[in-house]
Design an enzyme around this catalytic site. Structure first.
Site, mmCIF file in Angstrom:
data_model
loop_
_atom_site.group_PDB
_atom_site.id
_atom_site.type_symbol
_atom_site.label_atom_id
_atom_site.label_comp_id
_atom_site.label_asym_id
_atom_site.label_seq_id
_atom_site.Cartn_x
_atom_site.Cartn_y
_atom_site.Cartn_z
ATOM 1 N N ASP A 115 11.742 16.880 13.049
ATOM 2 C CA ASP A 115 10.461 16.190 13.199
ATOM 3 C C ASP A 115 9.394 16.932 12.412
ATOM 4 O O ASP A 115 9.520 18.142 12.158
ATOM 5 C CB ASP A 115 10.041 16.145 14.675
HETATM 6 N N1 URA Z 1 15.179 17.367 18.587
HETATM 7 C C1 URA Z 1 13.916 16.912 18.520
HETATM 8 O O1 URA Z 1 13.401 16.344 19.471
HETATM 9 N N2 URA Z 1 13.252 17.102 17.374
HETATM 10 C C2 URA Z 1 13.744 17.758 16.300
HETATM 11 O O2 URA Z 1 13.066 17.927 15.287
HETATM 12 C C3 URA Z 1 15.060 18.237 16.398
HETATM 13 C C4 URA Z 1 15.765 18.031 17.544
#
Ligand code: URA
Length: 243
Positions: A115
């Site tokens: 993310d």
């Molecule tokens: N899980 C999440 O919620 N976000 C990420 O970036 C990676 C794993």
């Protein structure tokens, strides 16, 4: 162990069979490369070669239709992704983590996603088959995250995360996770799948909220502690061979 040495050999360049060299350099199938060689379109050091098994050494110059071929090897990097960067291409004014790698020769993409606000280990490569193996759930490799939480987490919630949790809108619980409490509001979690926002949704499912998320490890590849956010390095042959 055999598989490790095989993979190490497979990413080494020389000596290299002529058909393999041609298929890598022109991104064509091995059978098309063989046909091209048999059709006398290939020269090695100014001499026509029709043997598909001819061994190419590093100093050899290989020509197709009189044009010198350039064998691009794939590139593999680990990046300490800073917050605020997308792991995909730049979009809606948000910069891409790919722009941090100052290597314009191969076209890179990320092996798996993070993310925009997640920091830590991001693997980048020009090798589509390798990145496919990294992201494949069948690889059954664990990804480890350090998670800072809004609220203290208790033992029963840790147990639910370990067992597997049914996420909103899904019909199969998550696979068992490895979870370790660091302190009341800090945990390390290892998951073997890569569902959409998986860690954040798992914590939301036990009534908590992720404040920050940092990936520390993918399989046997650990984020190099010497890398500051935004810094990167090439992976070693051993690291590449893990996938
Ligand atoms: N899980 C999440 O919620 N976000 C990420 O970036 C990676 C794993």
């Amino acid at each position: 162990m055999i598989s490790f040495y095989f993979k190490l050999w497979a990413i080494m360049k020389y000596p290299c069979r002529l058909d393999k060299y041609l298929s890598k350099a022109k991104l064509i199938s091995r059978s098309d490369a063989k046909k091209t060689i048999k059709n006398k379109r290939v020269m090695v050091n100014q001499k026509s070669v029709t043997s598909t098994q001819f061994a190419i050494q590093e100093i050899d110059k290989v020509y197709l239709d009189e044009q010198l071929l350039d064998l691009h090897e794939h590139a593999y990097y680990m990046l300490h992704k800073p917050a605020g960067y997308l792991s995909t291409e730049e979009e809606a004014g948000h910069p891409s983590a790919l722009s941090l790698i100052l290597d314009e020769t191969p076209k890179l993409h990320s092996a798996g996603r993070l993310d925009i606000d997640t920091t830590g280990l991001l693997l980048l490569t020009s090798d589509g088959q390798w990145s496919h193996r990294v992201s494949s759930p069948n690889a059954n490799k664990f990804k480890q995250y350090r998670v800072e939480l809004a609220d203290a987490i208790d033992d029963s919630d840790l147990a639910k995360l370990r067992e597997g949790i049914l996420l909103r809108g899904e019909d199969k619980p998550t696979k068992p996770a490895i979870v370790r409490r660091v302190n009341e509001t800090l945990i390390d979690i290892e998951i073997s799948e890569g569902r959409y926002h998986q860690v954040k949704r798992m914590l939301a499912a036990v009534g908590n909220r992720v404040v920050s998320l940092h990936r520390q490890m993918i399989g046997e590849i650990t984020l190099d502690e010497s890398l500051q956010p935004g810094e990167y390095r090439r992976l070693s042959a051993l690291e590449v061979s893990y996938f």
